[in-house]
Design a protein around this motif. Structure first.
Motif, PDB file in Angstrom:
ATOM      1  N   LEU A  60       0.821  -1.207   0.000  1.00 13.40           N
ATOM      2  CA  LEU A  60       0.000   0.000   0.000  1.00 13.40           C
ATOM      3  C   LEU A  60       0.858   1.261   0.000  1.00 13.40           C
ATOM      4  N   LEU A  61       2.022   1.190   0.593  1.00 10.39           N
ATOM      5  CA  LEU A  61       2.949   2.320   0.558  1.00 10.39           C
ATOM      6  C   LEU A  61       3.385   2.619  -0.879  1.00 10.39           C
ATOM      7  N   VAL A  62       3.633   1.561  -1.660  1.00  6.93           N
ATOM      8  CA  VAL A  62       3.980   1.741  -3.072  1.00  6.93           C
ATOM      9  C   VAL A  62       2.794   2.360  -3.822  1.00  6.93           C
ATOM     10  N   LEU A  63       1.584   1.888  -3.543  1.00  9.41           N
ATOM     11  CA  LEU A  63       0.401   2.460  -4.196  1.00  9.41           C
ATOM     12  C   LEU A  63       0.223   3.934  -3.850  1.00  9.41           C
ATOM     13  N   ILE A  64       0.500   4.289  -2.611  1.00  9.02           N
ATOM     14  CA  ILE A  64       0.421   5.702  -2.206  1.00  9.02           C
ATOM     15  C   ILE A  64       1.422   6.517  -3.027  1.00  9.02           C
ATOM     16  N   GLY A  65       2.624   6.006  -3.179  1.00 13.09           N
ATOM     17  CA  GLY A  65       3.633   6.692  -3.982  1.00 13.09           C
ATOM     18  C   GLY A  65       3.201   6.864  -5.429  1.00 13.09           C
ATOM     19  N   VAL A  66       2.616   5.824  -6.000  1.00  8.60           N
ATOM     20  CA  VAL A  66       2.141   5.896  -7.389  1.00  8.60           C
ATOM     21  C   VAL A  66       1.032   6.936  -7.522  1.00  8.60           C
ATOM     22  N   GLU A  67       0.104   6.947  -6.573  1.00 12.09           N
ATOM     23  CA  GLU A  67      -0.982   7.929  -6.617  1.00 12.09           C
ATOM     24  C   GLU A  67      -0.463   9.355  -6.435  1.00 12.09           C
ATOM     25  N   LEU A  68       0.503   9.539  -5.551  1.00  9.83           N
ATOM     26  CA  LEU A  68       1.107  10.862  -5.392  1.00  9.83           C
ATOM     27  C   LEU A  68       1.821  11.299  -6.664  1.00  9.83           C
ATOM     28  N   LEU A  69       2.475  10.360  -7.314  1.00  4.68           N
ATOM     29  CA  LEU A  69       3.132  10.655  -8.584  1.00  4.68           C
ATOM     30  C   LEU A  69       2.103  11.091  -9.625  1.00  4.68           C
ATOM     31  N   GLU A  70       0.975  10.416  -9.647  1.00  3.71           N
ATOM     32  CA  GLU A  70      -0.106  10.788 -10.564  1.00  3.71           C
ATOM     33  C   GLU A  70      -0.636  12.193 -10.248  1.00  3.71           C
ATOM     34  N   THR A  71      -0.747  12.513  -8.971  1.00  4.37           N
ATOM     35  CA  THR A  71      -1.208  13.842  -8.569  1.00  4.37           C
ATOM     36  C   THR A  71      -0.246  14.927  -9.031  1.00  4.37           C
ATOM     37  N   ILE A  72       1.045  14.692  -8.828  1.00  3.78           N
ATOM     38  CA  ILE A  72       2.049  15.676  -9.227  1.00  3.78           C
ATOM     39  C   ILE A  72       2.067  15.825 -10.747  1.00  3.78           C
ATOM     40  N   THR A  73       1.965  14.708 -11.464  1.00  5.44           N
ATOM     41  CA  THR A  73       1.952  14.748 -12.924  1.00  5.44           C
ATOM     42  C   THR A  73       0.732  15.499 -13.444  1.00  5.44           C
ATOM     43  N   ALA A  74      -0.427  15.248 -12.838  1.00  9.17           N
ATOM     44  CA  ALA A  74      -1.642  15.959 -13.249  1.00  9.17           C
ATOM     45  C   ALA A  74      -1.499  17.455 -12.991  1.00  9.17           C
ATOM     46  N   TYR A  75      -0.853  17.808 -11.903  1.00 10.75           N
ATOM     47  CA  TYR A  75      -0.635  19.224 -11.616  1.00 10.75           C
ATOM     48  C   TYR A  75       0.288  19.851 -12.664  1.00 10.75           C
ATOM     49  N   LEU A  76       1.304  19.110 -13.074  1.00 12.34           N
ATOM     50  CA  LEU A  76       2.230  19.621 -14.082  1.00 12.34           C
ATOM     51  C   LEU A  76       1.508  19.868 -15.406  1.00 12.34           C
ATOM     52  N   LYS A  77       0.642  18.945 -15.786  1.00  9.47           N
ATOM     53  CA  LYS A  77      -0.050  19.057 -17.073  1.00  9.47           C
ATOM     54  C   LYS A  77      -1.158  20.108 -17.055  1.00  9.47           C
ATOM     55  N   GLU A  78      -1.964  20.088 -15.993  1.00 11.63           N
ATOM     56  CA  GLU A  78      -3.186  20.887 -15.990  1.00 11.63           C
ATOM     57  C   GLU A  78      -3.163  22.065 -15.017  1.00 11.63           C
ATOM     58  N   LYS A  79      -2.123  22.151 -14.182  1.00 12.01           N
ATOM     59  CA  LYS A  79      -2.032  23.207 -13.164  1.00 12.01           C
ATOM     60  C   LYS A  79      -3.208  23.169 -12.195  1.00 12.01           C
ATOM     61  N   VAL A  80      -3.745  21.971 -11.976  1.00 13.48           N
ATOM     62  CA  VAL A  80      -4.878  21.787 -11.068  1.00 13.48           C
ATOM     63  C   VAL A  80      -4.600  20.555 -10.208  1.00 13.48           C
ATOM     64  N   VAL A  81      -4.866  20.663  -8.919  1.00 17.71           N
ATOM     65  CA  VAL A  81      -4.768  19.510  -8.034  1.00 17.71           C
ATOM     66  C   VAL A  81      -6.115  18.801  -8.061  1.00 17.71           C
ATOM     67  N   HIS A  82      -6.110  17.551  -8.476  1.00 18.86           N
ATOM     68  CA  HIS A  82      -7.346  16.778  -8.565  1.00 18.86           C
ATOM     69  C   HIS A  82      -7.720  16.244  -7.182  1.00 18.86           C
ATOM     70  N   VAL A  83      -8.822  16.727  -6.666  1.00 19.45           N
ATOM     71  CA  VAL A  83      -9.264  16.360  -5.320  1.00 19.45           C
ATOM     72  C   VAL A  83      -9.557  14.867  -5.242  1.00 19.45           C
TER      73      VAL A  83
END
Length: 136
Positions: A60-83
């Protein structure tokens, strides 16, 4: 001045993505090592409850890291934090805590607090996903 701030922000976000990738990779390798080590130690091919809880916690720690990576990537692309993604990370983090939780160490009020936290994040996640489905 605004252009400099935008470039600085992009550099910081790219650095965060690089570091998060490294952390997720190292954590995945460590998870693999833990699984191999637990399987080859006596009793061979049998995992004890303590070992399983450690493996599930790491997974689950790895999954948390993957999800955080997805959040950061989405912010880079769209400049929006996806709730919705942030709430998913929170749910995974809470699930990890519950899985590795030693019930004998906590009083009933603390457990009730954890339960209410789980319910709150789950309701928020459901509401956000329902809202996104309606607006789509």
């Amino acid at each position: 001045m605004t252009e400099i701030l935008k470039k600085f922000e992009r550099i910081v976000v790219l650095a965060l993505i690089g570091m998060m990738m490294a952390v997720v990779m190292l954590t995945t390798i460590e998870l693999g090592w833990i699984i191999i080590k637990d399987i080859i130690t006596p009793p061979v091919l049998l995992l004890e409850i303590k070992e399983l809880l450690e493996i599930f916690g790491f997974f689950l720690l790895v999954l948390i890291g993957v999800e955080l990576l997805e959040t950061i990537t989405a912010y880079l692309k769209e400049k929006v934090v996806h709730v919705a993604i942030v709430l998913e990370v929170a749910l995974i983090a809470i699930a990890r805590k519950v899985i590795i939780l030693d019930l004998e160490k906590y009083d009933s009020l603390t457990l009730l607090g954890i339960a209410s936290l789980i319910l709150s994040v789950a309701v928020a996640s459901y509401a956000i996903k329902r809202r996104l489905k309606i607006s789509a």
